[in-house]
Design a protein around this motif. Structure first.
Motif, PDB file in Angstrom:
ATOM      1  N   SER A 172       0.856  -1.181   0.000  1.00  0.00           N
ATOM      2  CA  SER A 172       0.000   0.000   0.000  1.00  0.00           C
ATOM      3  C   SER A 172       0.895   1.235   0.000  1.00  0.00           C
ATOM      4  O   SER A 172       2.114   1.116  -0.088  1.00  0.00           O
ATOM      5  N   ALA A 173       0.285   2.417   0.085  1.00  0.00           N
ATOM      6  CA  ALA A 173       1.058   3.664   0.096  1.00  0.00           C
ATOM      7  C   ALA A 173       0.169   4.808   0.569  1.00  0.00           C
ATOM      8  O   ALA A 173      -1.054   4.672   0.605  1.00  0.00           O
ATOM      9  N   ILE A 174       0.799   5.911   0.909  1.00  0.00           N
ATOM     10  CA  ILE A 174       0.048   7.151   1.134  1.00  0.00           C
ATOM     11  C   ILE A 174      -0.292   7.698  -0.248  1.00  0.00           C
ATOM     12  O   ILE A 174       0.593   7.839  -1.094  1.00  0.00           O
ATOM     13  N   ASN A 175      -1.562   7.981  -0.476  1.00  0.00           N
ATOM     14  CA  ASN A 175      -1.984   8.516  -1.770  1.00  0.00           C
ATOM     15  C   ASN A 175      -2.003  10.038  -1.788  1.00  0.00           C
ATOM     16  O   ASN A 175      -1.768  10.642  -2.829  1.00  0.00           O
ATOM     17  N   LEU A 176      -2.295  10.643  -0.613  1.00  0.00           N
ATOM     18  CA  LEU A 176      -2.470  12.088  -0.584  1.00  0.00           C
ATOM     19  C   LEU A 176      -2.290  12.620   0.829  1.00  0.00           C
ATOM     20  O   LEU A 176      -2.723  12.004   1.798  1.00  0.00           O
ATOM     21  N   MET A 177      -1.632  13.770   0.904  1.00  0.00           N
ATOM     22  CA  MET A 177      -1.573  14.525   2.155  1.00  0.00           C
ATOM     23  C   MET A 177      -2.329  15.816   1.904  1.00  0.00           C
ATOM     24  O   MET A 177      -1.958  16.601   1.028  1.00  0.00           O
ATOM     25  N   LEU A 178      -3.408  16.001   2.642  1.00  0.00           N
ATOM     26  CA  LEU A 178      -4.195  17.236   2.534  1.00  0.00           C
ATOM     27  C   LEU A 178      -3.800  18.149   3.685  1.00  0.00           C
ATOM     28  O   LEU A 178      -3.827  17.727   4.846  1.00  0.00           O
ATOM     29  N   ALA A 179      -3.449  19.381   3.363  1.00  0.00           N
ATOM     30  CA  ALA A 179      -3.033  20.345   4.375  1.00  0.00           C
ATOM     31  C   ALA A 179      -4.059  21.471   4.442  1.00  0.00           C
ATOM     32  O   ALA A 179      -4.292  22.174   3.455  1.00  0.00           O
ATOM     33  N   LEU A 180      -4.708  21.598   5.590  1.00  0.00           N
ATOM     34  CA  LEU A 180      -5.663  22.693   5.793  1.00  0.00           C
ATOM     35  C   LEU A 180      -4.876  23.970   6.095  1.00  0.00           C
ATOM     36  O   LEU A 180      -4.069  24.001   7.023  1.00  0.00           O
ATOM     37  N   GLU A 181      -5.103  24.985   5.285  1.00  0.00           N
ATOM     38  CA  GLU A 181      -4.404  26.264   5.444  1.00  0.00           C
ATOM     39  C   GLU A 181      -5.329  27.277   6.115  1.00  0.00           C
ATOM     40  O   GLU A 181      -6.384  27.607   5.563  1.00  0.00           O
ATOM     41  N   VAL A 182      -4.927  27.729   7.302  1.00  0.00           N
ATOM     42  CA  VAL A 182      -5.726  28.687   8.066  1.00  0.00           C
ATOM     43  C   VAL A 182      -4.776  29.743   8.633  1.00  0.00           C
ATOM     44  O   VAL A 182      -3.705  29.408   9.135  1.00  0.00           O
ATOM     45  N   SER A 183      -5.178  31.010   8.547  1.00  0.00           N
ATOM     46  CA  SER A 183      -4.320  32.085   9.057  1.00  0.00           C
ATOM     47  C   SER A 183      -4.153  31.958  10.577  1.00  0.00           C
ATOM     48  O   SER A 183      -5.037  31.445  11.273  1.00  0.00           O
ATOM     49  N   GLU A 184      -3.030  32.439  11.063  1.00  0.00           N
ATOM     50  CA  GLU A 184      -2.761  32.348  12.499  1.00  0.00           C
ATOM     51  C   GLU A 184      -3.824  33.080  13.311  1.00  0.00           C
ATOM     52  O   GLU A 184      -4.268  32.592  14.352  1.00  0.00           O
ATOM     53  N   GLU A 185      -4.262  34.247  12.828  1.00  0.00           N
ATOM     54  CA  GLU A 185      -5.269  35.012  13.578  1.00  0.00           C
ATOM     55  C   GLU A 185      -6.579  34.240  13.692  1.00  0.00           C
ATOM     56  O   GLU A 185      -7.221  34.229  14.746  1.00  0.00           O
ATOM     57  N   GLU A 186      -6.970  33.556  12.614  1.00  0.00           N
ATOM     58  CA  GLU A 186      -8.200  32.753  12.640  1.00  0.00           C
ATOM     59  C   GLU A 186      -8.037  31.567  13.591  1.00  0.00           C
ATOM     60  O   GLU A 186      -8.957  31.237  14.348  1.00  0.00           O
ATOM     61  N   LEU A 187      -6.863  30.924  13.572  1.00  0.00           N
ATOM     62  CA  LEU A 187      -6.617  29.796  14.480  1.00  0.00           C
ATOM     63  C   LEU A 187      -6.719  30.241  15.937  1.00  0.00           C
ATOM     64  O   LEU A 187      -7.356  29.563  16.754  1.00  0.00           O
ATOM     65  N   VAL A 188      -6.097  31.367  16.261  1.00  0.00           N
ATOM     66  CA  VAL A 188      -6.124  31.879  17.634  1.00  0.00           C
ATOM     67  C   VAL A 188      -7.578  32.146  18.048  1.00  0.00           C
ATOM     68  O   VAL A 188      -8.013  31.734  19.130  1.00  0.00           O
ATOM     69  N   LYS A 189      -8.330  32.789  17.158  1.00  0.00           N
ATOM     70  CA  LYS A 189      -9.743  33.099  17.439  1.00  0.00           C
ATOM     71  C   LYS A 189     -10.536  31.804  17.692  1.00  0.00           C
ATOM     72  O   LYS A 189     -11.279  31.703  18.673  1.00  0.00           O
ATOM     73  N   ARG A 190     -10.359  30.822  16.829  1.00  0.00           N
ATOM     74  CA  ARG A 190     -11.089  29.542  16.971  1.00  0.00           C
ATOM     75  C   ARG A 190     -10.729  28.831  18.271  1.00  0.00           C
ATOM     76  O   ARG A 190     -11.596  28.293  18.967  1.00  0.00           O
TER      77      ARG A 190
END
Length: 192
Positions: A106-124
């Motif tokens: 088998s293998a890894i088919n895909l790495m999905l990276a969620l991109e979120v701004s630092e300010e939004e992450l802090v708020k969440r």
């Protein structure tokens, strides 16, 4: 079998999106934190070994974690694929995971990276901290340190998978459904 790594900093929505992806695609969720807790609770040899390290305040060695992942893969031969959550966190772990999957054809088919701004992450995370009971979600300084640590460690993992053209970045801001649609589109492109 389709194997996916879902990446994103704390507060990026990995947990929410993981649940939706598992429901849609029938992936088996593979969280190393859950695996560790389960192996320790079941007092397996790997669990006891991991607990020994954790009780001393040490990180569980990659070889032990890879052993747990190997067992989890073997325990779900019917799985349509696995969604890796929280692993790999280093390039060395990514290489070890690839070797393990290769042994299992088998293998890894895909790495999905969620991109979120630092300010939004802090708020969440501050908002989540109001109800989660997690002390690390209530202090902005700690939150920013966690985000910086995430970027320091995981950039190497993304770089590792980029050399095999297996990384897609997806905007992690917007509605849950908009983000889910974008994740699904990235997966569907690779599944065919």
């Amino acid at each position: 079998m389709f194997n996916l790594i879902l990446f994103g900093p704390p507060g990026s929505g990995k947990g929410t999106q993981s649940e939706k992806l598992i429901a849609k695609y029938g992936f088996q969720h593979l969280s190393t934190g859950d695996l560790l807790r389960s192996e320790i609770a079941n007092q397996t040899p790997l669990g006891l070994e991991a607990k020994n390290f954790m009780d001393k305040g040490e990180l569980v060695p990659d070889a032990v974690v890879i052993g747990m992942i190997s067992s989890a893969l073997d325990n779900h031969p019917e799985a349509k694929g696995f969604l890796f959550d929280g692993f790999p966190r280093t390039a060395a772990q990514a290489e070890a995971l690839d070797k393990l999957l290769e042994l299992k054809k088998s293998a890894i088919n895909l790495m999905l990276a969620l991109e979120v701004s630092e300010e939004e992450l802090v708020k969440r995370l501050l908002k989540r901290g109001e109800t989660s009971g997690r002390s690390d979600d209530t202090n902005e300084k700690i939150i920013r340190a966690r985000i910086a640590e995430y970027h320091r460690k995981t950039t190497a993992v993304a770089d590792y998978y980029k050399q095999f053209n297996k990384v897609d970045s997806v905007p992690g801001e917007g509605t849950i459904d908009t983000i889910f649609t974008a994740l699904g589109a990235a997966i569907d492109k690779r599944i065919k």
